[in-house]
Scaffold this motif. Structure first.
Motif, PDB file in Angstrom:
ATOM      1  N   ARG A  81      27.783  42.133  34.629  1.00 50.32           N
ATOM      2  CA  ARG A  81      28.657  42.700  35.655  1.00 50.32           C
ATOM      3  C   ARG A  81      29.157  41.603  36.595  1.00 50.32           C
ATOM      4  NH1 ARG A  81      25.316  48.163  37.482  1.00 50.32           N
ATOM      5  NH2 ARG A  81      25.471  49.270  35.473  1.00 50.32           N
ATOM      6  N   ASP A  82      30.440  41.635  36.872  1.00 53.19           N
ATOM      7  CA  ASP A  82      31.053  40.536  37.630  1.00 53.19           C
ATOM      8  C   ASP A  82      31.818  41.032  38.852  1.00 53.19           C
ATOM      9  OD1 ASP A  82      31.740  37.972  38.303  1.00 53.19           O
ATOM     10  OD2 ASP A  82      33.476  37.879  36.978  1.00 53.19           O
ATOM     11  N   THR A  83      31.409  42.169  39.396  1.00 52.63           N
ATOM     12  CA  THR A  83      32.097  42.676  40.581  1.00 52.63           C
ATOM     13  C   THR A  83      31.356  42.249  41.843  1.00 52.63           C
ATOM     14  OG1 THR A  83      30.876  44.764  40.669  1.00 52.63           O
ATOM     15  CG2 THR A  83      32.828  44.690  39.249  1.00 52.63           C
ATOM     16  N   THR A  84      32.088  42.154  42.925  1.00 57.48           N
ATOM     17  CA  THR A  84      31.480  41.759  44.198  1.00 57.48           C
ATOM     18  C   THR A  84      30.404  42.736  44.619  1.00 57.48           C
ATOM     19  OG1 THR A  84      33.528  40.694  44.905  1.00 57.48           O
ATOM     20  CG2 THR A  84      31.938  41.279  46.623  1.00 57.48           C
ATOM     21  N   SER A  85      30.647  44.027  44.397  1.00 58.96           N
ATOM     22  CA  SER A  85      29.671  45.039  44.820  1.00 58.96           C
ATOM     23  C   SER A  85      28.353  44.879  44.062  1.00 58.96           C
ATOM     24  CB  SER A  85      30.229  46.447  44.599  1.00 58.96           C
ATOM     25  OG  SER A  85      30.529  46.669  43.231  1.00 58.96           O
ATOM     26  N   ASP A  86      28.445  44.559  42.765  1.00 61.49           N
ATOM     27  CA  ASP A  86      27.223  44.368  41.989  1.00 61.49           C
ATOM     28  C   ASP A  86      26.444  43.155  42.503  1.00 61.49           C
ATOM     29  OD1 ASP A  86      27.407  46.506  40.170  1.00 61.49           O
ATOM     30  OD2 ASP A  86      28.901  45.410  38.999  1.00 61.49           O
ATOM     31  N   LYS A  87      27.155  42.088  42.843  1.00 66.15           N
ATOM     32  CA  LYS A  87      26.493  40.904  43.367  1.00 66.15           C
ATOM     33  C   LYS A  87      25.821  41.206  44.697  1.00 66.15           C
ATOM     34  CE  LYS A  87      29.732  37.681  41.164  1.00 66.15           C
ATOM     35  NZ  LYS A  87      30.749  36.638  41.380  1.00 66.15           N
ATOM     36  N   VAL A  88      26.504  41.955  45.546  1.00 62.71           N
ATOM     37  CA  VAL A  88      25.946  42.294  46.856  1.00 62.71           C
ATOM     38  C   VAL A  88      24.686  43.131  46.690  1.00 62.71           C
ATOM     39  CG1 VAL A  88      26.337  43.639  48.961  1.00 62.71           C
ATOM     40  CG2 VAL A  88      28.121  42.121  48.103  1.00 62.71           C
ATOM     41  N   ASP A  92      21.156  41.916  48.016  1.00 63.15           N
ATOM     42  CA  ASP A  92      20.501  42.757  49.017  1.00 63.15           C
ATOM     43  C   ASP A  92      19.137  43.249  48.551  1.00 63.15           C
ATOM     44  OD1 ASP A  92      22.508  42.471  50.866  1.00 63.15           O
ATOM     45  OD2 ASP A  92      23.461  44.404  50.453  1.00 63.15           O
ATOM     46  N   ASP A  97      19.930  34.288  43.830  1.00 59.47           N
ATOM     47  CA  ASP A  97      21.167  33.796  43.219  1.00 59.47           C
ATOM     48  C   ASP A  97      21.578  34.769  42.129  1.00 59.47           C
ATOM     49  OD1 ASP A  97      23.345  32.219  42.707  1.00 59.47           O
ATOM     50  OD2 ASP A  97      22.222  30.453  42.077  1.00 59.47           O
ATOM     51  N   TYR A  98      22.784  34.567  41.603  1.00 57.65           N
ATOM     52  CA  TYR A  98      23.398  35.529  40.692  1.00 57.65           C
ATOM     53  C   TYR A  98      24.209  34.750  39.674  1.00 57.65           C
ATOM     54  CZ  TYR A  98      25.399  40.224  39.820  1.00 57.65           C
ATOM     55  OH  TYR A  98      25.748  41.432  39.284  1.00 57.65           O
TER      56      TYR A  98
END
Length: 224
Positions: A81-88, A92, A97-98
Motif C-alpha cells: 500500500r502506497d497511500t499517505t493514509s496507510d503510512k500515517v 501512528d 519507518d515505512y
C-alpha cells in the motif's frame, strides 16, 4: 543485529532473510502475526521487518501490541500500500519507518543502517570465548590478538557458536540455520567448513578442540 521478519510471502521473506544473513545479521522468520508476536516475546530483537497484511494478526495490530508491551525494537513496515493514509496509520501504530513493495534490497539495507544509527545501544557487543573475539560491527575475528581471515560461511558458523556458547549444535541444526536457501548443501558441507575453521583457529594458536565434537550428537565450544 538480531532481526525478525514477519512476512507471509515466502517469495519475499526467504530471499530477504538470506541477504540479511549474508550481511552477518541474525535473522528469524515468522509467517503470520501470531507467530511474530511469539518470537518477539521470547527474543530481544534490534529490528523487526513487519508486513502490513498478515494472517491471524495483521501488522498494525501486531505493531500496537508490541509497543504496548514496551518492545523497543525498531519496526520497519513493509507493504504494497502506497497511500499517505496507510503510512500515517502505520507510523501512528508505532512503526519507525515505512517501505513500499516492491523494493530493492540495497534500499532496505540502507534503511536498516539508518535506523541503527538512531541509538548507540543497537551496536552489538563483541562476542568472546577465551582468547577469541568476534566484533559484529566490523566483522573482525581475532584470536590472541591475531586477525583471522574467514570466509563468509566460516564467519557465520563461528558467530552461531558464539551466540550459543553452551549448546551442542548438530550438523542438521547448523545446516537448517545457515544454509536454509541452498538446497544442494548437505551435512558434509558443514563438516568441511568446520574443518577449515578449526584449522585456521589452530594456526592462530587455539587448541585442537576449540570447537569440540560431541560424538553422535554434534559440536560445541570447548570450556574456557
Amino acid at each position: 543485529m538480531k532481526i525478525l521478519i514477519v512476512e507471509d510471502d515466502d517469495r519475499i521473506a526467504k530471499p530477504l532473510a538470506e541477504d540479511l544473513r549474508h550481511q552477518h545479521h541474525v535473522v528469524d522468520l515468522a509467517a503470520d502475526g501470531v507467530e511474530g508476536w511469539e518470537y518477539a516475546q521470547s527474543t530481544a530483537y534490534d529490528v523487526i521487518l513487519l508486513d502490513l497484511m498478515l494472517p491471524r494478526l495483521d501488522g498494525i495490530a501486531l505493531c500496537k501490541r508490541l509497543r504496548a508491551a514496551k518492545c523497543h525494537a525498531f519496526i520497519l513496515m513493509l507493504t504494497a500500500r502506497d497511500t499517505t493514509s496507510d503510512k500515517v496509520i502505520g507510523l501512528d501504530a508505532g512503526a519507525d519507518d515505512y517501505l513500499v513493495k516492491p523494493f530493492e534490497l540495497e534500499e532496505l539495507g540502507a534503511r536498516i543502517r539508518a535506523l541503527s544509527r538512531r541509538s548507540p545501544e543497537i551496536r552489538q557487543p563483541i562476542l568472546s570465548h577465551g582468547e577469541l573475539q568476534l566484533d559484529p560491527a566490523n566483522r573482525e575475528v581475532t584470536y590472541a590478538g591475531k586477525t583471522l581471515s574467514l570466509t563468509p560461511k566460516e564467519y557465520t558458523i563461528l558467530e552461531y557458536f558464539l551466540r550459543n556458547p553452551t549448546q551442542v549444535l548438530t550438523r542438521t541444526a547448523i545446516l537448517d540455520k545457515l544454509w536454509e536457501f541452498d538446497k544442494l548443501s548437505g551435512e558434509e558441507t558443514v563438516k568441511t567448513h568446520l574443518t577449515n575453521l578449526r584449522r585456521k583457529l589452530k594456526t592462530a594458536g587455539s587448541s585442537e578442540d576449540f570447537i569440540e565434537t560431541v560424538y553422535g550428537v554434534g559440536y560445541r565450544l570447548c570450556a574456557k
